[in-house]
Design a protein around this motif. Structure first.
Motif, mmCIF file in Angstrom:
data_model
loop_
_atom_site.group_PDB
_atom_site.id
_atom_site.type_symbol
_atom_site.label_atom_id
_atom_site.label_comp_id
_atom_site.label_asym_id
_atom_site.label_seq_id
_atom_site.Cartn_x
_atom_site.Cartn_y
_atom_site.Cartn_z
ATOM 1 N N GLN A 88 22.860 10.109 -35.741
ATOM 2 C CA GLN A 88 22.401 11.247 -36.544
ATOM 3 C C GLN A 88 21.779 10.802 -37.871
ATOM 4 O OE1 GLN A 88 22.680 14.312 -34.812
ATOM 5 N NE2 GLN A 88 23.223 12.674 -33.375
ATOM 6 N N TRP A 145 16.145 14.624 -36.562
ATOM 7 C CA TRP A 145 15.983 15.863 -37.333
ATOM 8 C C TRP A 145 14.614 16.477 -37.147
ATOM 9 C CZ3 TRP A 145 20.350 17.890 -38.403
ATOM 10 C CH2 TRP A 145 21.470 17.051 -38.475
ATOM 11 N N LYS A 203 24.729 21.607 -40.910
ATOM 12 C CA LYS A 203 23.350 21.124 -40.836
ATOM 13 C C LYS A 203 22.663 21.618 -39.573
ATOM 14 C CE LYS A 203 23.688 16.915 -43.639
ATOM 15 N NZ LYS A 203 23.591 15.445 -43.659
ATOM 16 N N TRP A 204 23.309 21.451 -38.432
ATOM 17 C CA TRP A 204 22.689 21.869 -37.171
ATOM 18 C C TRP A 204 22.509 23.376 -37.125
ATOM 19 C CZ3 TRP A 204 20.301 19.140 -33.387
ATOM 20 C CH2 TRP A 204 20.410 17.748 -33.450
ATOM 21 N N PHE A 264 19.527 24.295 -39.001
ATOM 22 C CA PHE A 264 18.288 23.967 -38.294
ATOM 23 C C PHE A 264 18.010 24.953 -37.159
ATOM 24 C CE2 PHE A 264 18.173 20.299 -40.819
ATOM 25 C CZ PHE A 264 17.006 19.595 -40.597
#
Length: 260
Positions: free
Chosen positions: A132, A138, A179-180, A183
């Motif tokens: 990651q 990303w 974070k995911w 996104f």
């Protein structure tokens, strides 16, 4: 396998055993006769290709090739190279992997192709936690939700370790779940070393698809799971056990199938 050639990655392989068993024996719609296109089938990609031993072992026992071939792991001219590759034409392998950060992009391509072909099956991809830290991950993480690839189920082997040490010491990922989600992914967490939870988690992941967003599983595992001297340390990321260590490991496992 790793002991026999004194080379390979036992830690992550043991940590992801339940995932691969659940996937190939409970979840995937797949055909061991194997066609590269995978039309009408679920596809599985391994981004962190160094844990090839557990994938090869699973594919063999799922009927893709004779388990006796496992004895050739990492040998010259073997189809079972240290990192999976397509050049050897090993059934079950659709991409060369091991260059970390690339697997999610490939899975996205496959998922988008299925959408274009009106193929309603799923695409699965497994990534490592240290992976990651790769920028390509990303970029791909942005692309999938933007294109509503809701047939894509990604999983992170969330074991807190990478080759040089604990992830938090090398380069902390901070709040990976947040974070995911930021996104645009639907994120769930489960214990990757309890097979009932893995099966339930993967089944639930399927139920979360087809809603306009890709799904990410944060799968909490322990490197070297099932072997006490391997667990909790990055040391066994890529170190082969010696004769005594192999005997200790096999004595701790509940079942060992075959002797290759």
């Amino acid at each position: 396998m790793v002991h026999a050639c004194q080379s390979g990655h036992p830690g992550g392989s043991l940590g992801c055993t339940e995932y691969f068993v659940a996937l190939y024996f409970h979840i995937l719609k797949h055909n061991p006769k194997f066609e590269m296109s995978g039309t009408g089938e679920d596809l599985c990609f391994l981004s962190n290709g160094h844990i090839s031993p557990v994938w090869y072992a699973t594919l063999a026992r799922a009927g893709y090739f004779d388990p006796k071939e496992l004895a050739t792991f990492r040998k010259l001219n073997s189809r079972l190279q240290g990192h999976p590759a397509t050049h050897e034409h090993l059934p079950g392998i659709r991409i060369a992997s091991g260059s970390l950060g690339q697997g999610l992009s490939v899975a996205i391509g496959a998922a988008q192709a299925k959408k274009l072909n009106k193929d309603d099956r799923f695409v699965y991809v497994l990534m490592g936690e240290g992976e990651q830290q790769e920028g390509q991950v990303w970029e791909a993480a942005m692309y999938a939700p933007h294109n509503k690839l809701d047939n894509l189920i990604a999983t992170i082997d969330y074991n807190g370790q990478q080759i040089d040490g604990p992830v938090d010491k090398i380069l902390s990922l901070l709040n990976l779940k947040a974070k995911w989600e930021a996104f645009g992914w639907t994120v769930q967490e489960f214990n990757g070393n309890k097979i009932e939870e893995v099966v339930r988690g993967l089944e639930n992941a399927q139920s979360l698809t087809k809603q306009g967003k890709p799904v990410l599983n944060l799968m909490k595992t322990e490197m070297g799971f099932g072997v006490d001297y391997m667990m909790g340390s990055h040391k066994w990321h890529g170190v082969a056990p010696n004769d005594d260590e192999l005997a200790k490991a096999l004595a701790q496992l509940e079942e060992t199938i075959g002797d290759y």
